[in-house]
Design a protein around this motif. Sequence first.
Motif, PDB file in Angstrom:
ATOM      1  N   THR A  13     -34.381  99.320  64.630  1.00 60.03           N
ATOM      2  CA  THR A  13     -34.166  98.527  63.426  1.00 60.03           C
ATOM      3  C   THR A  13     -34.577  99.318  62.182  1.00 60.03           C
ATOM      4  O   THR A  13     -35.300 100.322  62.273  1.00 60.03           O
ATOM      5  CB  THR A  13     -34.993  97.228  63.472  1.00 60.03           C
ATOM      6  N   HIS A  14     -34.116  98.853  61.044  1.00 56.42           N
ATOM      7  CA  HIS A  14     -34.414  99.525  59.785  1.00 56.42           C
ATOM      8  C   HIS A  14     -35.929  99.591  59.544  1.00 56.42           C
ATOM      9  O   HIS A  14     -36.455 100.640  59.140  1.00 56.42           O
ATOM     10  CB  HIS A  14     -33.733  98.776  58.631  1.00 56.42           C
ATOM     11  N   ASP A  15     -36.634  98.503  59.807  1.00 59.78           N
ATOM     12  CA  ASP A  15     -38.079  98.473  59.568  1.00 59.78           C
ATOM     13  C   ASP A  15     -38.825  99.425  60.489  1.00 59.78           C
ATOM     14  O   ASP A  15     -39.720 100.163  60.052  1.00 59.78           O
ATOM     15  CB  ASP A  15     -38.609  97.052  59.755  1.00 59.78           C
ATOM     16  N   VAL A  16     -38.465  99.403  61.766  1.00 61.13           N
ATOM     17  CA  VAL A  16     -39.173 100.234  62.748  1.00 61.13           C
ATOM     18  C   VAL A  16     -38.963 101.713  62.464  1.00 61.13           C
ATOM     19  O   VAL A  16     -39.921 102.500  62.364  1.00 61.13           O
ATOM     20  CB  VAL A  16     -38.712  99.884  64.179  1.00 61.13           C
ATOM     21  N   VAL A  17     -37.710 102.129  62.336  1.00 57.29           N
ATOM     22  CA  VAL A  17     -37.411 103.550  62.113  1.00 57.29           C
ATOM     23  C   VAL A  17     -37.924 103.995  60.744  1.00 57.29           C
ATOM     24  O   VAL A  17     -38.413 105.118  60.584  1.00 57.29           O
ATOM     25  CB  VAL A  17     -35.900 103.808  62.249  1.00 57.29           C
ATOM     26  N   GLY A  18     -37.840 103.096  59.763  1.00 58.51           N
ATOM     27  CA  GLY A  18     -38.347 103.425  58.436  1.00 58.51           C
ATOM     28  C   GLY A  18     -39.824 103.743  58.447  1.00 58.51           C
ATOM     29  O   GLY A  18     -40.287 104.658  57.748  1.00 58.51           O
ATOM     30  N   LYS A  19     -40.613 103.002  59.215  1.00 55.93           N
ATOM     31  CA  LYS A  19     -42.048 103.265  59.316  1.00 55.93           C
ATOM     32  C   LYS A  19     -42.311 104.647  59.929  1.00 55.93           C
ATOM     33  O   LYS A  19     -43.219 105.367  59.495  1.00 55.93           O
ATOM     34  CB  LYS A  19     -42.725 102.185  60.155  1.00 55.93           C
ATOM     35  N   TRP A  20     -41.497 105.014  60.921  1.00 57.17           N
ATOM     36  CA  TRP A  20     -41.690 106.326  61.546  1.00 57.17           C
ATOM     37  C   TRP A  20     -41.441 107.451  60.548  1.00 57.17           C
ATOM     38  O   TRP A  20     -42.221 108.401  60.459  1.00 57.17           O
ATOM     39  CB  TRP A  20     -40.769 106.468  62.760  1.00 57.17           C
ATOM     40  N   PHE A  21     -40.355 107.350  59.802  1.00 55.31           N
ATOM     41  CA  PHE A  21     -40.060 108.386  58.811  1.00 55.31           C
ATOM     42  C   PHE A  21     -41.091 108.387  57.687  1.00 55.31           C
ATOM     43  O   PHE A  21     -41.481 109.452  57.192  1.00 55.31           O
ATOM     44  CB  PHE A  21     -38.652 108.201  58.249  1.00 55.31           C
ATOM     45  N   SER A  22     -41.535 107.209  57.278  1.00 51.56           N
ATOM     46  CA  SER A  22     -42.555 107.131  56.224  1.00 51.56           C
ATOM     47  C   SER A  22     -43.855 107.781  56.670  1.00 51.56           C
ATOM     48  O   SER A  22     -44.508 108.505  55.906  1.00 51.56           O
ATOM     49  CB  SER A  22     -42.805 105.669  55.839  1.00 51.56           C
TER      50      SER A  22
END
Length: 284
Positions: free
Chosen positions: A228-237
């Motif tokens: 999901t956008h939230d999950v993958v976004g946290k990894w990249f952040s």
Amino acid sequence: MASLEILTGRNYLSYSSLTSWLDCGERFRLERVMGAPQQDAWWFIGGHTVHTATELLDKGDERSPAAVFRSVWNTAIQELHDKGVDIDTIKAGGRKSAQWPNKENHHYWSQMGPVMVEGWVRWRDATLHKGWQFYVLPDGTPAVEVPVQIEFDDVLVKGYIDRVFVTEDGEAVVVDLKSGSRTPDSTLQLGVYALGMERNFGIKPTLGAYYMTRKVDIDGMNSLLHYTHDVVGKWFSNAKRGIEVQAFVPHVGPFCGSCGVAKYCKAMGGDDSELVRAKQDATS
């Protein structure tokens, strides 16, 4: 704390930069921060040639697969000669065998590259014949080498999707071509690309697969719904923050021998002093 752009010269990450930092922080530093020149390797040159040839064919090149490969390959070899590179010094991958005593060097790729490209065309045509089709982009072109970017909360991610298909059942499928011998351990790359399709074109592929050129087939279909956008976004952040605080830790392991910047790596007994001087001169 230096920004991502100051450190790497880019204001964004990609899947490859994420995995590069995760695999070995020191390699990331040497390559992407210090600008260390990588040693040429046949698996990069051959793999890029296969990739480019399949792209040209899927975009309508009417020459034979072997002819397209040969054209791209000859250009790559000429560029090496123009740079003064001795092709016998380029790293070869794989293992020695009776057929390939010098491992997977230029002889291997010159002969097997066209076979891989021909195999892709056969698989592609058979897959289209059974009811799949290329996803059609808004400009009317097939989804071949699709540029995408995803804006997460505090990091921009960019990438290129090899292919997007639509099955006979209407399911969108992300397909990434791999010319190596091992299937990737993770489907994260496919998941990132699915999010890219969603953000840029309003359609999120639910399935993804790696097409392995040596097997002439995809290596399993994988659900991408959990990316999901939230999950993958946290990894990249989190990766961006780690890079910006310069958390560059070496990961010494069995693949260090094939690393293109090992000569500069202190964990391998290398010396990065000339890179440091060059970096200082560039910023002074």
